[in-house]
Write an enzyme that holds these catalytic residues in place. Structure first.
Site, PDB file in Angstrom:
ATOM      1  N   SER A 126       0.811  -1.224   0.000  1.00  0.00           N
ATOM      2  CA  SER A 126       0.000   0.000   0.000  1.00  0.00           C
ATOM      3  C   SER A 126       0.841   1.269   0.000  1.00  0.00           C
ATOM      4  CB  SER A 126      -0.933   0.012   1.206  1.00  0.00           C
ATOM      5  OG  SER A 126      -1.787  -1.101   1.173  1.00  0.00           O
ATOM      6  N   HIS A 177       0.785   4.687   4.384  1.00  0.00           N
ATOM      7  CA  HIS A 177      -0.074   5.278   3.360  1.00  0.00           C
ATOM      8  C   HIS A 177       0.252   6.753   3.159  1.00  0.00           C
ATOM      9  CE1 HIS A 177      -3.643   2.214   3.298  1.00  0.00           C
ATOM     10  NE2 HIS A 177      -2.467   1.600   3.346  1.00  0.00           N
TER      11      HIS A 177
END
Length: 195
Positions: A126, A177
């Site tokens: 991610s 993230h």
């Protein structure tokens, strides 16, 4: 740009870097249940564990990018890569695309190392995928002509949803993230000024 119309063989031929990353993710996922030593697995050897990184296992800054905690995790990240990776690979070429993917993923893991507890364990691509979003955002902000208005709106919408979901879903590495996104934006800014 983000709609896939290629056949499977065309996809492999047109986007070799994206294909190899997904294949590598899948192979690592399949191997995570194989024991290396009694009580030890490939997953445990490759996962990001901040304490082990600080003790010298620096490969754990890169390897978590290719390790996933379950099939849904792998599927979601692979789907995101299939949607957003090919256009960037086509624009940049496979070597630069791969470098950006790895640099943003490693940057996300370095941020995780310094901002999360020593006992923190993390896996998944991610951070690197958010790095791609960050690179697209750099295009929108600094090289508007590289993306159409429609594609820019798509990227902005998906990036915004991704950031919101980061704070809503449980068991998400928020640090990876956010810092993957920031790394992609900064790398994009530096890279795009040289074009």
């Amino acid at each position: 740009m983000f709609t896939r119309t290629e056949s499977f063989n065309e996809f492999i031929r047109f986007y070799p870097a994206v294909t190899l990353i997904i294949l590598f993710n899948l192979l690592i996922f399949l191997m995570t249940s194989l024991p290396i030593l009694p009580g030890d697995t490939i997953f445990e050897r490759l996962a990001g564990v901040n304490l082990y990184i600080m003790e010298g296992e620096v490969w754990r800054l890169a390897t978590p990018i290719f390790v996933h905690s379950g099939f849904p995790h792998l599927l979601f990240n692979s789907f995101s890569l299939v949607l957003f990776g090919p256009a960037l690979e086509r624009m940049l070429g496979k070597a630069k695309f791969t470098a950006i993917y790895l640099l943003t993923g490693i940057s996300a893991n370095v941020a995780t190392l310094f901002l999360e507890p020593m006992t923190y364990i993390h896996v998944g691509s991610s951070g690197a995928i958010f790095g791609l979003f960050g690179f697209y955002l750099a295009m929108i902000l600094f090289r508007r002509g590289m993306l159409s208005k429609e594609n820019s709106q798509t990227v902005m919408t998906i990036a915004a949803i991704g950031v919101i979901m980061t704070f809503v879903q449980p068991n998400i590495n928020i640090t990876a993230h956010i810092f993957g996104l920031i790394a992609g934006l900064l790398i994009g800014r530096l890279f795009l000024t040289k074009l």
